[in-house]
Design a protein around this motif. Structure first.
Motif, PDB file in Angstrom:
ATOM      1  N   TRP A 262       0.842  -1.187   0.000  1.00 14.08           N
ATOM      2  CA  TRP A 262       0.000   0.000   0.000  1.00 14.08           C
ATOM      3  C   TRP A 262       0.880   1.241   0.000  1.00 14.08           C
ATOM      4  CZ3 TRP A 262       0.831  -3.268   4.060  1.00 14.08           C
ATOM      5  CH2 TRP A 262       1.351  -2.732   5.237  1.00 14.08           C
ATOM      6  N   ARG A 263       0.260   2.378  -0.310  1.00 17.55           N
ATOM      7  CA  ARG A 263       1.012   3.628  -0.371  1.00 17.55           C
ATOM      8  C   ARG A 263       1.464   4.061   1.018  1.00 17.55           C
ATOM      9  NH1 ARG A 263      -3.361   3.874  -3.233  1.00 17.55           N
ATOM     10  NH2 ARG A 263      -3.215   3.922  -5.505  1.00 17.55           N
ATOM     11  N   GLU A 264       2.655   4.607   1.052  1.00 18.99           N
ATOM     12  CA  GLU A 264       3.226   5.026   2.331  1.00 18.99           C
ATOM     13  C   GLU A 264       2.463   6.206   2.929  1.00 18.99           C
ATOM     14  OE1 GLU A 264       7.697   5.884   4.133  1.00 18.99           O
ATOM     15  OE2 GLU A 264       7.328   6.047   1.988  1.00 18.99           O
ATOM     16  N   ARG A 265       1.966   7.095   2.070  1.00 16.13           N
ATOM     17  CA  ARG A 265       1.258   8.289   2.551  1.00 16.13           C
ATOM     18  C   ARG A 265      -0.051   8.457   1.781  1.00 16.13           C
ATOM     19  NH1 ARG A 265       6.642   9.987   2.355  1.00 16.13           N
ATOM     20  NH2 ARG A 265       7.496  10.635   4.371  1.00 16.13           N
ATOM     21  N   GLY A 266      -1.018   9.043   2.464  1.00 15.70           N
ATOM     22  CA  GLY A 266      -2.268   9.419   1.812  1.00 15.70           C
ATOM     23  C   GLY A 266      -3.188   8.280   1.472  1.00 15.70           C
ATOM     24  N   GLY A 267      -3.012   7.135   2.126  1.00 14.13           N
ATOM     25  CA  GLY A 267      -3.850   5.992   1.817  1.00 14.13           C
ATOM     26  C   GLY A 267      -5.140   5.974   2.606  1.00 14.13           C
ATOM     27  N   HIS A 268      -5.919   4.944   2.377  1.00 12.42           N
ATOM     28  CA  HIS A 268      -7.194   4.769   3.066  1.00 12.42           C
ATOM     29  C   HIS A 268      -6.935   4.559   4.562  1.00 12.42           C
ATOM     30  CE1 HIS A 268     -11.126   3.228   4.144  1.00 12.42           C
ATOM     31  NE2 HIS A 268     -11.569   3.464   2.900  1.00 12.42           N
ATOM     32  N   PRO A 269      -7.699   5.225   5.435  1.00 12.64           N
ATOM     33  CA  PRO A 269      -7.434   5.111   6.876  1.00 12.64           C
ATOM     34  C   PRO A 269      -7.683   3.718   7.451  1.00 12.64           C
ATOM     35  CG  PRO A 269      -9.459   6.356   6.461  1.00 12.64           C
ATOM     36  CD  PRO A 269      -8.772   6.206   5.142  1.00 12.64           C
ATOM     37  N   ALA A 270      -8.404   2.855   6.744  1.00 12.60           N
ATOM     38  CA  ALA A 270      -8.706   1.523   7.266  1.00 12.60           C
ATOM     39  C   ALA A 270      -7.662   0.480   6.873  1.00 12.60           C
ATOM     40  CB  ALA A 270     -10.086   1.074   6.789  1.00 12.60           C
ATOM     41  N   ILE A 271      -6.632   0.864   6.173  1.00 14.40           N
ATOM     42  CA  ILE A 271      -5.613  -0.095   5.748  1.00 14.40           C
ATOM     43  C   ILE A 271      -4.969  -0.820   6.932  1.00 14.40           C
ATOM     44  CG2 ILE A 271      -3.285  -0.261   4.750  1.00 14.40           C
ATOM     45  CD1 ILE A 271      -4.212   1.656   2.569  1.00 14.40           C
ATOM     46  N   PRO A 272      -4.587  -0.133   8.012  1.00 11.55           N
ATOM     47  CA  PRO A 272      -3.976  -0.869   9.135  1.00 11.55           C
ATOM     48  C   PRO A 272      -4.890  -1.961   9.695  1.00 11.55           C
ATOM     49  CG  PRO A 272      -3.580   1.484   9.372  1.00 11.55           C
ATOM     50  CD  PRO A 272      -4.552   1.325   8.241  1.00 11.55           C
ATOM     51  N   GLU A 273      -6.205  -1.709   9.734  1.00  8.44           N
ATOM     52  CA  GLU A 273      -7.130  -2.724  10.228  1.00  8.44           C
ATOM     53  C   GLU A 273      -7.160  -3.951   9.311  1.00  8.44           C
ATOM     54  OE1 GLU A 273      -7.744   0.450  10.226  1.00  8.44           O
ATOM     55  OE2 GLU A 273      -8.257   0.967  12.298  1.00  8.44           O
ATOM     56  N   LEU A 274      -7.073  -3.732   8.003  1.00  7.41           N
ATOM     57  CA  LEU A 274      -7.075  -4.859   7.079  1.00  7.41           C
ATOM     58  C   LEU A 274      -5.794  -5.677   7.216  1.00  7.41           C
ATOM     59  CD1 LEU A 274      -8.455  -6.401   4.799  1.00  7.41           C
ATOM     60  CD2 LEU A 274      -7.331  -4.869   3.172  1.00  7.41           C
ATOM     61  N   VAL A 275      -4.669  -5.010   7.356  1.00  8.54           N
ATOM     62  CA  VAL A 275      -3.399  -5.717   7.525  1.00  8.54           C
ATOM     63  C   VAL A 275      -3.444  -6.562   8.799  1.00  8.54           C
ATOM     64  CG1 VAL A 275      -0.918  -5.449   7.867  1.00  8.54           C
ATOM     65  CG2 VAL A 275      -2.123  -3.946   6.258  1.00  8.54           C
ATOM     66  N   THR A 276      -3.960  -5.979   9.872  1.00  8.13           N
ATOM     67  CA  THR A 276      -4.071  -6.713  11.139  1.00  8.13           C
ATOM     68  C   THR A 276      -4.981  -7.918  11.009  1.00  8.13           C
ATOM     69  OG1 THR A 276      -3.667  -4.696  12.425  1.00  8.13           O
ATOM     70  CG2 THR A 276      -4.764  -6.523  13.554  1.00  8.13           C
ATOM     71  N   LEU A 277      -6.107  -7.762  10.315  1.00  7.48           N
ATOM     72  CA  LEU A 277      -7.052  -8.859  10.154  1.00  7.48           C
ATOM     73  C   LEU A 277      -6.446  -9.982   9.316  1.00  7.48           C
ATOM     74  CD1 LEU A 277      -9.823 -10.098  10.547  1.00  7.48           C
ATOM     75  CD2 LEU A 277     -10.636  -8.758   8.594  1.00  7.48           C
TER      76      LEU A 277
END
Length: 289
Positions: A262-277
């Motif tokens: 994923w992009r280092e900056r300016g990405g979707h705010p829910a990306i960390p939750e998807l990575v964790t899941l």
């Protein structure tokens, strides 16, 4: 000159169509006007984007890099101006197939339960980065190393490789195969998003013939007809088996990394939750196996 969105759209049309004539028709503008727009953009950037030395235009190396940046920028603007996005902001997960393999349905189910206000869109996009660098996906599942600057990656797991041969091939009777076993056969290689190249073989023992294909259906068809053999991730026979081919473990080939990018900056705010899941599901699957 100030570069505007119209300059990017004109350039992308030229990159897609391969000729000024077809791009101008697609954009409903004259060819001279489109040529002037392209020249203005190149002057602004100080870089030649298109090689005009042949009838069919080709992107320069700088043009190929700029195409991805321009596509991502246009996609971001279009998404921002989409009225539907004002009520919900979908998280777009790109993949080239088979996504997260047998864990895909569980990923979608758990996401829907935990994040009902953020739809997770699973998008099959057949290019090397599953639409990530072109702005078509917010995060992507990839089966190849990805080191492009400005992006973050996390490896989730590795997959073994399988050899794939026709059911009536002499190799089909073997329980396992090696790269050397395949070297005397033409090899079907997906040139768009495949995980196999001739570099998989030692330089002194590489297949001498390649059958290029651009999608999984044609890849399977070439192998089923006995025209070629193939190499694929272990998830393929589990998720996308073909009745006219057999899959055998390839004992001496390196595993394939499966990663999220994923992009280092300016990405979707829910990306960390998807990575964790994704991490959680794969960990539980490993513990239960």
């Amino acid at each position: 000159m100030t570069a505007e969105l119209r300059h990017l759209r004109c350039f992308l049309a030229i990159a897609d169509e391969g000729t000024i004539t077809h791009a101008a028709a697609r954009l409903h503008m004259s060819q001279p006007a489109l040529s002037r727009t392209l020249r203005a953009l190149e002057d602004h950037l100080g870089v030649r984007l298109v090689d005009r030395s042949t009838h069919h235009l080709e992107l320069t190396p700088g043009g190929r890099v700029f195409r991805d940046r321009a596509a991502a920028a246009v996609a971001a603007v279009d998404a921002a101006l989409d009225p539907a996005g004002l009520t919900s902001w979908p998280l777009r997960l790109g993949h080239t197939g088979p996504a997260l393999g047998e864990h895909t349905s569980e990923l979608l189910r758990r996401w829907d339960r935990r994040h009902p206000q953020t739809p997770l869109e699973l998008l099959r996009i057949d290019d090397r980065t599953a639409g990530l660098t072109r702005g078509k996906a917010d995060i992507a599942l990839l089966r190849a190393p990805f080191t492009q600057p400005g992006y973050v990656t996390e490896q989730l797991l590795t997959e073994a490789r399988f050899a794939v041969v026709a059911v009536d091939s002499p190799l089909a009777g073997r329980t396992t195969l090696t790269l050397a076993d395949l070297a005397d056969e033409p090899v079907a290689i997906n040139t768009v998003f495949g995980t196999t190249s001739l570099d998989l073989w030692p330089p002194t023992r590489r297949p001498t013939a390649v059958v290029p294909v651009t999608n999984t259906d044609d890849w399977h068809a070439a192998i089923a007809a006995g025209r070629a053999v193939g190499v694929t991730p272990a998830s393929t026979p589990r998720m996308n088996a073909h009745p006219a081919v057999v899959y055998r473990p390839l004992t001496d080939a390196p595993d394939i990394p499966v990663l999220l990018a994923w992009r280092e900056r300016g990405g979707h705010p829910a990306i960390p939750e998807l990575v964790t899941l994704a991490r959680e599901i794969l960990t539980q699957g490993s513990e239960g196996s």
